[in-house]
Design an enzyme around this catalytic site. Structure first.
Site, short mmCIF file in Angstrom:
data_model
loop_
_atom_site.label_atom_id
_atom_site.label_comp_id
_atom_site.label_asym_id
_atom_site.label_seq_id
_atom_site.Cartn_x
_atom_site.Cartn_y
_atom_site.Cartn_z
N ASP A 1 0.84 -1.20 0.00
CA ASP A 1 0.00 0.00 0.00
C ASP A 1 0.88 1.25 0.00
O ASP A 1 2.01 1.23 -0.50
CB ASP A 1 -0.94 -0.05 1.23
CG ASP A 1 -2.29 0.58 0.94
OD1 ASP A 1 -2.35 1.80 0.71
OD2 ASP A 1 -3.30 -0.15 0.95
N HIS B 1 -3.77 6.09 3.20
CA HIS B 1 -4.51 4.88 2.84
C HIS B 1 -3.96 3.63 3.53
O HIS B 1 -4.70 2.85 4.12
CB HIS B 1 -4.46 4.73 1.31
CG HIS B 1 -5.34 3.66 0.75
ND1 HIS B 1 -4.93 2.37 0.58
CD2 HIS B 1 -6.63 3.70 0.30
CE1 HIS B 1 -5.91 1.65 0.05
NE2 HIS B 1 -6.96 2.44 -0.13
N ASN C 1 -13.54 -0.19 -6.93
CA ASN C 1 -14.67 0.70 -6.67
C ASN C 1 -15.35 1.16 -7.95
O ASN C 1 -15.70 2.32 -8.10
CB ASN C 1 -14.19 1.91 -5.86
CG ASN C 1 -13.57 1.49 -4.53
OD1 ASN C 1 -13.89 0.42 -4.01
ND2 ASN C 1 -12.69 2.31 -4.01
N SER D 1 -11.34 -1.11 -0.58
CA SER D 1 -10.03 -1.07 0.08
C SER D 1 -10.16 -1.33 1.57
O SER D 1 -9.23 -1.82 2.21
CB SER D 1 -9.39 0.31 -0.07
OG SER D 1 -8.76 0.42 -1.30
#
Ligand code: CA
Ligand code: CA
Ligand code: CA
Length: 669
Positions: free
Chosen positions: A185, A218, A319, A399
């Site tokens: 990430d 994130h 998404n 996520s």
């Protein structure tokens, strides 16, 4: 090696194509171009068509090595250049080749941006920047395996832990201790109270240094969901507060990262100290990232390689769900469905639901040829509260859903370290709460993961059924069931399907703690009997004490209920046994093999073997071979002695005797 000779051939091929197209275009120009159109337009058109045509007429061996997705990008770049459009004709792409040819690739002109081992360790990915046309040149190199797009991934954007019922594992002492989860990430704020002491290894593949700081937020959020803990002063626990995090920063401050960097991160996470003898690698790789570009099959193989090395890969479904329209889902650009690598059959793919267990409008899903339905599961992904550098925030996205499943798997591995990806997927599939349309569907996959059920799910060794594989007619079949785990058994039921199709169902009563037995006497008919044993266990732990051994199974469709009550679970065991005549298996032979060919031809010797059932008994075996018209072409009767494996040698004189074997075993004298 980029072979000079082949390059020469390629140039020659290009020249030939050039000549052919030039003629064609001249004709087109004279017939189609309006009179008076200026030379500039004509030239521009010529140039464009010629370049694109060259790409269309590459030698097949070269063309086959270029990923179609990359070829589209090359054509776009060439088009841009030739039409004087904005932008560079230099593009990033990836050369997959044998190892040790970095210099040869360098010599061919491109700037090498990154060099990463493929995950199976057999070859190398060179991320390069070069003029688009270089793609064809590089593809012609003999040691080049494939030229690929440098696929770019993007990160995708909480009280959610109770929704997956993680406390069922916590109560059993399994909080993820000793299980390493790699998060690929934007890095992590390892000093965050929720993550303090949780990060055991880190590396930054963006800066290239040893500190995988989170400049986006994130990664810290995702990490908190997986293994955040109150122990260090955090506000809340993640799903597996005892698990260890491997922080692999492959995504930059904008949440973007190319595939080579992601693979670099995976390679590292599987063995951070580069010493296969030490057990410091990740068991779970959690990736809340994706791309709307399709993933080349070459890259798919790397994911598969990671799984075969024992990793369990969990990926967000992306998404770009059915509810996405332009402005709401800016990263999708009209794409709807599951982003890659969430769309890969080699990973566990997770979609997002809200607190009412409705699928989020942005949660990707679809039915894909050869892959089937994606996502595999759903987990909470709307208004998820977790850690971010300097505090906490609410985020939406698949996520956030994927790390719930990564944490769940850490709990499962804590309890049963030997589980592989297939095992984990199967257990979650058997225990998830089915939502939406019945069965696996494109919105919810198999449903919402249910750790209360997974925590008590047992399979294999913990539940054993014993009986005789073969019986003589009229003998009693003793069916014994042993349950090894200390769980509340609601019922043990059996169904036997007899050779004539009749079914009989009965309960197998308890004969002591964990033991169940039944004498089945209806064995008059010869043939194969199918047995299905259904063990039902679990259910509300309050009710279990009072109800004792009475049957009150809720069936396999019962839902988790409220207040943390455990649902009951059905486990199945399928077996079969055979009932034979006292004389042996008349007319039935376990195995017949003709070891030469399926068609016996002239003078061919065929071996026919069969497995004897009762030794020390002399039988005769007659064998007939029929021809196409069904006539008997050959017949023999030979006495044989059955002792283990008997072999009958058949010699046929007739050409193409058909293999209509009619084998009949008769009792001998
Ligand atoms: Ca750094
Ligand atoms: Ca190691
Ligand atoms: Ca469903």
């Amino acid at each position: 090696m980029i072979e000079e000779k082949r390059m020469g051939k390629l140039k020659a091929a290009r020249k030939a194509a050039f000549a052919a197209i030039a003629v064609l275009l001249l004709l087109l120009a004279t017939t189609l171009l309006p009179t008076g159109s200026d030379n500039k337009a004509k030239t521009g058109g010529d140039m464009l068509m010629l370049k694109l045509s060259e790409l269309n007429t590459l030698p097949q061996a070269v063309n086959e090595k270029i990923s179609p997705v990359l070829m589209e990008k090359v054509k776009e770049a060439v088009y841009r250049k030739e039409t004087g459009g904005k932008g560079d004709d230099r593009i990033d792409f990836i050369v997959k080749s044998k190892k040790g040819i970095k210099e040869e690739i360098s010599k061919a002109g491109p700037k090498i941006l990154n060099a990463v081992d493929s995950i199976d360790g057999m070859s190398k990915y060179f991320a390069v920047e070069a003029e688009a046309e270089k793609v064809a040149q590089l593809a012609s190199g003999q040691e080049v395996i494939r030229v690929l797009p440098r696929t770019m991934f993007h990160v995708m954007l909480e009280q959610s832990v109770p929704m997956v019922k993680a406390d069922a594992f916590w109560k059993g002492g399994n909080t993820g201790v000793g299980v390493k989860v790699a998060v690929i990430d934007t890095g992590m704020d390892a000093s965050h109270p929720m993550l303090k002491g949780r990060v055991v290894a880190e590396k930054d593949f963006v800066d290239g240094d040893a500190i995988a700081q989170d400049d986006n937020g994130h990664g810290t959020h995702v990490a908190g969901i997986i293994a955040g803990s109150k122990a260090g002063g955090g506000l809340m626990d993640g799903v597996a507060p005892g698990a260890e995090l491997i922080n692999a920063k492959a995504m930059d401050e904008n949440g973007a990262g190319p595939i080579d960097r992601v693979f670099d991160a995976i390679n590292w996470a599987l063995d951070p100290d580069s010493n296969p003898a030490t057990n410091d690698g990740a068991r779970i790789i959690s990736m809340s990232l994706g791309t709307t570009d399709p993933l080349d099959a070459e890259y798919e193989n790397d994911l598969k390689a990671a799984v075969s090395k024992g990793a369990i890969i969990v990926v967000a479904a992306g998404n770009c769900g059915p509810g996405c329209t332009g402005a709401i889902c800016p990263g999708c650009g009209g794409f709807k469905g599951v982003t890659a690598p969430g769309s890969s059959p080699s990973v566990i793919t997770v979609g997002a639901i809200d607190k009412s267990k409705n699928v989020a409008y942005f949660s990707g899903g679809g039915v894909y040829p050869e892959i089937g339905v994606k996502p595999d599961f759903v987990a909470p992904g709307v208004s998820i509260k977790s850690s971010v550098p300097g505090g906490y925030s609410l985020k939406d996205g698949t996520s956030m859903a994927a790390p719930h499943v990564s944490g769940a798997i850490a709990l499962m591995l804590n309890r049963t370290p030997t589980l592989k990806q297939d095992d984990v997927k199967r257990i979650l599939e058997k225990t998830s709460e089915d939502l939406g349309e019945p069965g696996k569907d494109a919105s919810y996959g198999f449903g919402l993961i249910d750790l209360a059920k997974a925590a008590i799910y047992r399979e294999g060794v913990e539940f054993k059924v014993e009986m005789a594989p073969k019986l003589i007619s009229q003998e009693v079949q003793k069916i014994a069931v042993t349950v090894y785990d200390d769980v509340k058994i609601n019922s043990v039921k059996a169904t036997i399907t007899k050779p004539n199709g009749e079914k009989s169902a009965f309960d197998i009563p308890s004969t002591g703690s964990g033991d169940y037995a039944y004498d089945y006497t209806d064995t008059a008919i010869l043939g194969k009997y199918a047995l299905e044993v259904t063990l039902n266990y679990g259910g509300s732990s309050n009710a279990s004490k009072d109800s004792g051994s009475t049957d009150e199974s809720g069936g396999s469709g019962s839902s988790g209920g409220s207040g943390g009550a455990e649902a009951s679970i059905d486990l199945f065991h399928l077996a079969s046994f055979k009932v034979i005549s006292p004389l042996g298996e008349i007319g039935m032979i376990d195995e017949i093999n003709v070891s030469s060919e399926q068609r016996l031809s002239s003078n061919l010797t065929g071996n026919i073997t069969f497995t004897a059932v009762k030794a020390e008994e002399t039988r005769s075996l007659s064998l007939q071979l029929a021809d196409d018209a069904g006539k008997i072409a050959y017949e023999t009767t030979q006495p044989i002695v059955e002792q283990g494996l008997a072999i009958l040698v058949v010699e046929t004189q007739k050409l193409e005797a058909r293999l209509n074997l009619m084998v009949d075993v008769k009792p001998g004298n």
